[in-house]
Design an enzyme around this catalytic site. Structure first.
Site, PDB file in Angstrom:
ATOM      1  N   CYS A   1      -4.698   0.723   5.745  1.00 13.49           N
ATOM      2  CA  CYS A   1      -3.658  -1.026   5.574  1.00 13.49           C
ATOM      3  C   CYS A   1      -2.972  -1.695   7.104  1.00 13.49           C
ATOM      4  O   CYS A   1      -3.413  -2.843   7.757  1.00 13.49           O
ATOM      5  CB  CYS A   1      -2.747  -1.063   5.495  1.00 13.49           C
ATOM      6  SG  CYS A   1      -1.140   0.262   5.152  1.00 13.49           S
TER       7      CYS A   1
ATOM      8  N   ASN B   1       0.659  -1.155   0.379  1.00  9.64           N
ATOM      9  CA  ASN B   1      -0.224   0.014   0.560  1.00  9.64           C
ATOM     10  C   ASN B   1       0.884   1.258  -0.140  1.00  9.64           C
ATOM     11  O   ASN B   1       1.383   1.543   0.891  1.00  9.64           O
ATOM     12  CB  ASN B   1      -1.147  -0.204   1.244  1.00  9.64           C
ATOM     13  CG  ASN B   1      -1.156   1.077   1.322  1.00  9.64           C
ATOM     14  OD1 ASN B   1      -1.570   2.087   0.782  1.00  9.64           O
ATOM     15  ND2 ASN B   1      -1.816   1.332   2.895  1.00  9.64           N
TER      16      ASN B   1
END
Length: 160
Positions: free
Chosen positions: A128, A120
């Site tokens: 996340c 991410n």
């Protein structure tokens, strides 16, 4: 052209990266990282406002413009992460199941989803840190498990 700016958070300095008016990266600055020339940009003002709200213990009610650059699979996983509500967590397995559903597959491994979660590029805004192990453990956070724990504590109680 890629431009950068910084934000001093309660959990350490954050690097912001943007291209053509959209945020492309957000991460906690590493000690070994060389300092980049800062640039002013409307997207950085919006991102700093988002970060100020977030670290004040509020769920920001707006989203800076994001430009995600990744594979189709990673983009699917990152978009799933964006749906995890503030103050809640989901497992890697749940992310994998939803990714499989969106891709028209019967199943997908939690490890595959975890790999995409781990790549991410825009931490915090694409949350996340809200993804946990099937046993409730705080596993796999590139920004440091101590930060993951602090972020989840912030979201659940309003204080770090």
């Amino acid at each position: 052209m890629t431009v950068y700016a910084y934000y001093e958070s309660p959990l350490g300095k954050i690097t912001m990266e943007a291209e053509e008016g959209a945020l492309t990266g957000l991460w906690f600055t590493r000690d070994s990282e060389r300092e980049m020339t800062e640039s002013d940009s409307k997207i950085f003002d919006e991102t700093k406002r988002w970060l100020m709200d977030y670290f004040a213990g509020k769920s920001p009610d707006f989203m800076p413009e994001l430009r995600l650059q990744g594979t189709e699979f990673r983009n699917i996983v990152w978009n799933i992460l964006r749906t995890i509500p503030y103050g809640e967590t989901v497992t890697y397995g749940a992310v994998a199941s939803e990714a499989a559903r969106r891709m028209g597959k019967t199943r997908m491994s939690a490890q595959a989803a975890g790999g995409a979660v781990g790549h991410n590029p825009i931490c915090l805004i694409i949350p996340c840190h809200r993804v946990i192990g099937s046993d409730g453990s705080l596993t796999g956070y590139a920004e440091g498990l101590w930060r993951k724990e602090a972020l989840l504590r912030l979201e659940q109680t309003g204080c770090i």
